[in-house]
Design an enzyme around this catalytic site. Structure first.
Site, PDB file in Angstrom:
ATOM      1  N   GLU A 101       4.913  -5.349   8.940  1.00  0.00           N
ATOM      2  CA  GLU A 101       3.158  -4.991   8.706  1.00  0.00           C
ATOM      3  C   GLU A 101       2.207  -6.688   7.246  1.00  0.00           C
ATOM      4  O   GLU A 101       1.677  -6.919   7.518  1.00  0.00           O
ATOM      5  CB  GLU A 101       3.320  -4.271   6.709  1.00  0.00           C
TER       6      GLU A 101
ATOM      7  N   HIS B  51      -0.953   4.282   9.700  1.00  0.00           N
ATOM      8  CA  HIS B  51       0.230   5.493   9.605  1.00  0.00           C
ATOM      9  C   HIS B  51       0.073   6.895  10.158  1.00  0.00           C
ATOM     10  O   HIS B  51       0.369   7.403   9.980  1.00  0.00           O
ATOM     11  CB  HIS B  51       0.982   5.429   8.220  1.00  0.00           C
TER      12      HIS B  51
ATOM     13  N   HIS C 241      11.069  -4.159   3.618  1.00  0.00           N
ATOM     14  CA  HIS C 241      11.306  -2.284   3.543  1.00  0.00           C
ATOM     15  C   HIS C 241      11.701  -1.984   5.172  1.00  0.00           C
ATOM     16  O   HIS C 241      11.312  -2.520   5.804  1.00  0.00           O
ATOM     17  CB  HIS C 241      10.480  -1.908   3.199  1.00  0.00           C
TER      18      HIS C 241
ATOM     19  N   HIS D 146       0.577  -1.282   0.023  1.00  0.00           N
ATOM     20  CA  HIS D 146       0.141   0.014   0.159  1.00  0.00           C
ATOM     21  C   HIS D 146       0.581   1.546  -0.200  1.00  0.00           C
ATOM     22  O   HIS D 146       0.241   1.975   0.729  1.00  0.00           O
ATOM     23  CB  HIS D 146      -1.165   0.095   0.907  1.00  0.00           C
TER      24      HIS D 146
HETATM   25 FE   LIG Z   1       2.208   0.374   5.594  1.00  0.00          FE
END
Ligand SMILES: [Fe+3]
Ligand SMILES: [Fe+3]
Lengths: 304, 141, 304, 141
Positions: free
Chosen positions: A242, A61, A195, A12
């Site tokens: 995540e 977030h 990431h 996302h």
């Molecule tokens: Fe994210």
């Protein structure tokens, strides 16, 4: 009776939204990413595949929730949810239209199932929720189905364990199946893959980890769900955590699944991107052709 | 007592201690969240256009509205994201700052690595930073 | 190492706060209630009994949380919490001073233990939290110890089950015991006992249910924790459901407890009131004398 | 799959259906919470002194700010708490209304029973309403 017919995973990444907004989604950098989603988009608009409702699992977030409220598992039960202003104005996408009947039913069922839900009725949604919608549905003037936002805390430690997420998915499945209306329900697990967005180690990508994660997600989620947080952090970067949200989706599909499509791409901005279509084996459709697509550096490395 | 109660519990001290063993990474634990409370709340305030305007007009004056340490103020003014994270900032909160600056996640993330934006972008295109050797400080793998 | 030394139960009836505020706590109606708390007050100010920190389990009565946010289990991790204005101005009592170190430690530990906590850092506290403090500590200019507010949803259905609450208590105990500082920690379970504040059935009181609840809470909380919600509703009135919060306290005390003191009174406004001191058997002090006090109509009926 | 997953689940429809079997009682389920959303949010607004003042000056005008059904408006104006609860009100939300009116929980609760305040208070002093016969509509016990 409502059924969870499909699980979709999707990154996302906010840069995907920016690429759409700036009209750069066809360029050399972004082209392969949007190409990789094209089969998903085509598939979902085919007869019978469009969900009535998506339970969209994502993390907020630091948008709807700040340091003053940190809920582990939340569910949005409102009629609609506007895109939030994350610092550059709200994303120019339609409001997310909820499904209060099903959302409250799931919320109530999950609490009876010993999940300590936090119900929200006035909540804005950030890129975590709307970017996957854009990637799968393109740029319609309104989203083609209802969406129940399901934010999970993966920002402040500890997030829920993979195991807890996997079991939550199973309870979501049971909740959907006890809803009397005949609905095609999707559960989407978003975020990831490897990431890291912070510190001197920013930019970490772990292709081996990601491909193994995809493999285990399909074949042995039970074992995968027991992976401790530290392993996500070491192997998949600090924001790779995540991926625990993908286990919620997977838990909602039951024991055996068929992988209809898997797309894996390195890099999208800072991130390795993964997008999949999974269906419970008993009711699964045909795999797409090609069934697996790699692009970007993930393809180059595979060709080595 | 009950079966549920006999569950094996994770040792929270061991759980948290492991996070310090990852090179170049600050995990957003309670300790960091508490330290960075006002810095992160400052960043959140930039989700409103009127606040962004005020902030742009005078960074330093705007920061006076928040209960920030001198180190945090200095870090914000210098857009030193590593220093902000040392002060308890979290990248998702701080994204409101670099977004207000019109900066992307890639530029902001890259700025923490000591590389130029071009070098960082190229590293990503080349497959990103390998996890090899940066998984654990102690175990060096 | 910190230890849960004591569990206290207390009703948190707003009228008790009003009686203090209006100086009527000595009259015929309120006198017996405040008399019944006198031994608790005396006990807690004796050497060694004053807690360093109270984990104060209560329900927010539509005060900090409205229809827009409904968290099942919350924990207040802030430095302090101001009394809320519930419609007649804030109660004129001191701010509640938190213990962020222990609160965050408990929050983190509970999440690792599969409780899906909602952490709050900016929260006002209502009569559910401050009335028990007034009843036990009187009217000091500041509260004599730190307090971690622990709101539980018992307003919107479903609340957590008694079983879930009991298990949560056990995890709170474990969390406290893994906190390195040497602290005397109390867990207070507030609310109850039988009462109904709404509809034609308002005013329901069930003395047999309440006394049995007290008995089972001491001797067999395991069985008590399996009582379904409907039984609370039928037997103890719609607001009697607050009693599930007493099971959190009880779960934090371990297998066997000694009941140092039990006070039961009918009525306080609409409510049957219960207040107890319990301690884990291994480290329990001497019972008070008298050990059990009944007053109001509960006494009259007993004398029949 | 896992042991936890084999847990027996409560049938939510049966769970909710039982609540309708309690005489003179409305359990605040999702269905009621949704119906009463604006009524309850209106009541919450009375936690601010300035809103209480506005409301006191002109009840009807103040109610226009909230998305209330006619039945809910009428119930508020008449201080008919049973009717408010029928409209999805919950007593803890509505307590902001009777508190703003300077009324106690006892007066408000009593007003729902058809008794005078004195009768209700006396019933409580006499040991409260017995559960006998008001536990279940169907089972009449
Ligand atoms: Fe994210
Ligand atoms: Fe209460």
């Amino acid at each position: 009776m409502a059924r969870v017919t499909t699980g979709i995973t999707s990154s996302h990444i906010p840069a995907l939204g920016a690429a759409i907004q700036t009209g750069t989604k066809g360029n050399d950098y972004w082209g392969p990413v949007f190409d990789g989603y094209e089969p998903i988009k085509k598939w979902i608009y085919e007869p019978g595949n469009m969900p009535d409702v998506i339970v969209l699992v994502y993390n907020d977030h630091a948008t709807a929730f700040d340091m003053n409220v940190i809920p582990t598992f939340s569910i949005g039960c409102a009629e609609s949810f506007a895109p939030a202003d994350e610092g550059w104005g709200p994303r120019p996408v339609p409001d997310v239209i909820g499904h209060p009947d099903l959302a409250w039913h799931i919320a109530q069922s999950l609490i009876l199932d010993d999940f300590d839900m936090c119900i929200f009725n006035d909540m804005k949604v950030d890129h975590g929720c709307t970017v996957p919608l854009s990637m799968v549905f393109g740029e319609p003037s309104e989203w083609p189905c209802k969406v129940i936002p399901f934010p999970v805390n993966v920002v402040t430690y500890p997030p829920p364990s993979g195991r807890r997420c996997f079991n939550l998915g199973d309870s979501i499945k049971a909740a959907v199946e006890s809803f009397p209306e005949d609905l095609n329900v999707h559960v989407w697990g978003t975020g990831g893959m490897s990431h890291q967005l912070q510190g001197p180690r920013a930019g970490l990508i772990n292709k081996e980890f990601d491909l193994n994660f995809i493999d285990m997600l399909i074949k042995d989620p039970e074992t995968l769900s027991r992976m401790p947080h530290i392993q996500y952090l070491r192997e998949a970067g600090s924001e790779g955590i995540e991926l625990v949200m993908w286990l919620i989706m997977r838990g909602a599909l039951g024991d055996k699944v068929r992988d209809l499509y898997t797309f894996y791409h390195i890099p999208a901005s800072n991130t390795a991107l993964g997008a999949m279509i999974l269906q419970p084996e008993e009711t699964a459709g045909e795999p797409l052709n090609p069934r697996v697509v790699h692009s970007g550096h993930s393809l180059a490395a595979a060709a080595e | 007592m009950s079966d549920e109660k006999k569950k094996e519990r994770i040792d929270i001290h061991a759980y948290l201690a492991e996070f310090d063993d990852i090179p170049g990474t600050r995990v957003f634990t309670a300790q960091r969240a508490r330290k960075g409370y006002w810095l992160n709340q400052f960043a959140m305030s930039l989700m409103k256009e009127e606040n962004r305007q005020k902030f742009k007009e005078d960074n330093a004056a705007y920061l006076e509205n928040w209960n920030l340490t001198d180190a945090a103020k200095k870090a914000v003014l210098a857009r030193d994201y590593n220093a902000m994270i040392d002060e308890g900032g979290n990248v998702y909160f701080l994204s409101k700052l670099f977004s207000a600056d019109g900066q992307s996640f890639q530029t902001a993330a890259g700025s923490m690595t000591g590389m130029t934006p071009e070098e960082y972008a190229q590293m990503m295109i080349n497959g990103g930073r390998s996890p090899e050797g940066v998984r654990s400080i102690k175990e060096k793998y």
